[in-house]
Design a protein around this motif. Structure first.
Motif, PDB file in Angstrom:
ATOM      1  N   TYR A   1     -12.070  -6.319  -0.362  1.00 40.26           N
ATOM      2  CA  TYR A   1     -11.577  -5.558   0.792  1.00 40.26           C
ATOM      3  C   TYR A   1     -12.573  -4.677   0.996  1.00 40.26           C
ATOM      4  O   TYR A   1     -12.628  -4.028   2.273  1.00 40.26           O
ATOM      5  N   SER A   2     -13.656  -4.272   0.511  1.00 37.95           N
ATOM      6  CA  SER A   2     -14.703  -3.268   0.536  1.00 37.95           C
ATOM      7  C   SER A   2     -15.322  -3.352   1.812  1.00 37.95           C
ATOM      8  O   SER A   2     -15.864  -2.456   2.373  1.00 37.95           O
ATOM      9  N   GLU A   3     -15.505  -4.610   2.316  1.00 35.56           N
ATOM     10  CA  GLU A   3     -16.228  -4.709   3.458  1.00 35.56           C
ATOM     11  C   GLU A   3     -15.675  -4.125   4.706  1.00 35.56           C
ATOM     12  O   GLU A   3     -16.037  -4.171   5.998  1.00 35.56           O
ATOM     13  N   PHE A   4     -14.163  -4.081   4.677  1.00 30.05           N
ATOM     14  CA  PHE A   4     -13.377  -3.647   5.793  1.00 30.05           C
ATOM     15  C   PHE A   4     -13.089  -2.168   5.849  1.00 30.05           C
ATOM     16  O   PHE A   4     -12.698  -1.602   6.824  1.00 30.05           O
TER      17      PHE A   4
ATOM     18  N   HIS B   1      -6.849   3.079  13.139  1.00 32.94           N
ATOM     19  CA  HIS B   1      -8.607   3.047  13.421  1.00 32.94           C
ATOM     20  C   HIS B   1      -8.883   4.578  13.406  1.00 32.94           C
ATOM     21  O   HIS B   1      -9.862   4.904  12.967  1.00 32.94           O
ATOM     22  N   ASP B   2      -8.150   5.324  13.691  1.00 32.20           N
ATOM     23  CA  ASP B   2      -8.652   7.106  13.736  1.00 32.20           C
ATOM     24  C   ASP B   2      -8.050   7.804  12.888  1.00 32.20           C
ATOM     25  O   ASP B   2      -7.942   9.015  12.925  1.00 32.20           O
ATOM     26  N   CYS B   3      -7.244   7.163  11.654  1.00 28.23           N
ATOM     27  CA  CYS B   3      -6.782   7.782  10.751  1.00 28.23           C
ATOM     28  C   CYS B   3      -7.590   7.797   9.275  1.00 28.23           C
ATOM     29  O   CYS B   3      -8.811   7.188   9.359  1.00 28.23           O
ATOM     30  N   SER B   4      -7.269   8.715   8.459  1.00 27.98           N
ATOM     31  CA  SER B   4      -7.865   8.656   7.217  1.00 27.98           C
ATOM     32  C   SER B   4      -7.365   7.323   6.496  1.00 27.98           C
ATOM     33  O   SER B   4      -6.041   7.579   5.913  1.00 27.98           O
ATOM     34  N   THR B   5      -7.971   6.443   6.369  1.00 28.19           N
ATOM     35  CA  THR B   5      -7.341   5.078   5.644  1.00 28.19           C
ATOM     36  C   THR B   5      -8.100   4.795   4.661  1.00 28.19           C
ATOM     37  O   THR B   5      -9.219   4.803   4.331  1.00 28.19           O
ATOM     38  N   VAL B   6      -7.009   4.208   3.323  1.00 28.07           N
ATOM     39  CA  VAL B   6      -7.998   3.557   2.311  1.00 28.07           C
ATOM     40  C   VAL B   6      -7.131   2.487   1.856  1.00 28.07           C
ATOM     41  O   VAL B   6      -5.704   2.325   2.214  1.00 28.07           O
ATOM     42  N   ILE B   7      -7.905   1.161   1.538  1.00 29.01           N
ATOM     43  CA  ILE B   7      -6.892  -0.029   1.008  1.00 29.01           C
ATOM     44  C   ILE B   7      -6.786   0.266  -0.618  1.00 29.01           C
ATOM     45  O   ILE B   7      -7.708   0.438  -1.240  1.00 29.01           O
ATOM     46  N   VAL B   8      -5.869  -0.024  -1.105  1.00 27.65           N
ATOM     47  CA  VAL B   8      -5.494   0.169  -2.507  1.00 27.65           C
ATOM     48  C   VAL B   8      -5.394  -1.172  -3.059  1.00 27.65           C
ATOM     49  O   VAL B   8      -4.510  -2.106  -2.613  1.00 27.65           O
TER      50      VAL B   8
END
Length: 203
Positions: free
Chosen positions: A55-58, A38-45
């Motif tokens: 997935y863009s809603e997440f 939750h506190d990381c720089s995260t992206v869904i590929v």
């Protein structure tokens, strides 16, 4: 920590369901992973625009540059997105422990390795819970451009690769559930059976 969650393919062995949307222990896998990081720089590929819309809603999403090229294309897209060191996590791994992820990522940070790949004693590797440096992108592009989809092919060409013994992670994840992934109905049943017996907070 830069985290790339690979949403992946069409899960033919699970009837085509989006594996990140699977309900495990009362919560979707993608929600579990986003909570863990939750506190990381995260992206869904995502493999394409349709999946990205889902997935863009997440969280933030990015799309494979090389289409229909499997998880290697996802790793490539993630490296291009961050242009920095990344932790890759498959979207079908519901029980990834944060401490395990950090140990793998930190090994890359401290060593400057091109990749850190967990490896079992029998030689099996875990390239979908692993760390990759942006320095790996050129070799990955060479493979993708030539139609090669196996992750370990470009990895083996990298100069600095650490094969991190999975056994060393037992102190952080006694049952090594971080590496459980859901490919079949049997895998899903096993995951559900684990729900009552493991710590589900991702720590």
């Amino acid at each position: 920590m830069n985290v790339a969650i690979l949403a992946g393919g069409k899960a033919s062995r699970l009837g085509g369901i989006e594996k990140g949307m699977l309900d495990v222990c009362g919560k979707r896998v993608i929600e579990r992973l986003l909570f863990t990081f939750h506190d990381c720089s995260t992206v869904i590929v995502c493999r394409d625009e349709e999946q990205a819309e889902l997935y863009s809603e997440f969280a933030s999403v990015t799309i494979d540059h090389y289409r229909n090229a499997g998880p290697l294309a996802g790793i490539h897209a993630a490296l291009k997105h961050f242009r920095a060191r990344i932790l890759v996590v498959a979207a079908d791994m519901p029980f990834v422990k944060r401490a395990v992820a950090e140990a793998i990522y930190d090994a890359g940070e401290k060593s400057g390795a091109d990749a850190v790949i967990p490896a079992w004693s029998d030689g099996k590797t875990e390239p979908l819970l692993a760390c990759y440096s942006f320095s790996a992108v050129e070799e990955i592009e060479k493979s993708l451009s030539s139609g090669e989809r196996k992750i370990m092919v470009p990895v083996q060409r990298l100069e600095r690769v650490i094969f991190y013994p999975v056994e060393k992670l037992k102190s952080l994840d006694e049952r090594l559930v971080s590496f459980l992934n859901i490919n079949t109905p049997e895998d899903l049943r096993r995951a559900e059976e684990l729900c009552s017996s493991i710590d589900l907070d991702g720590e």
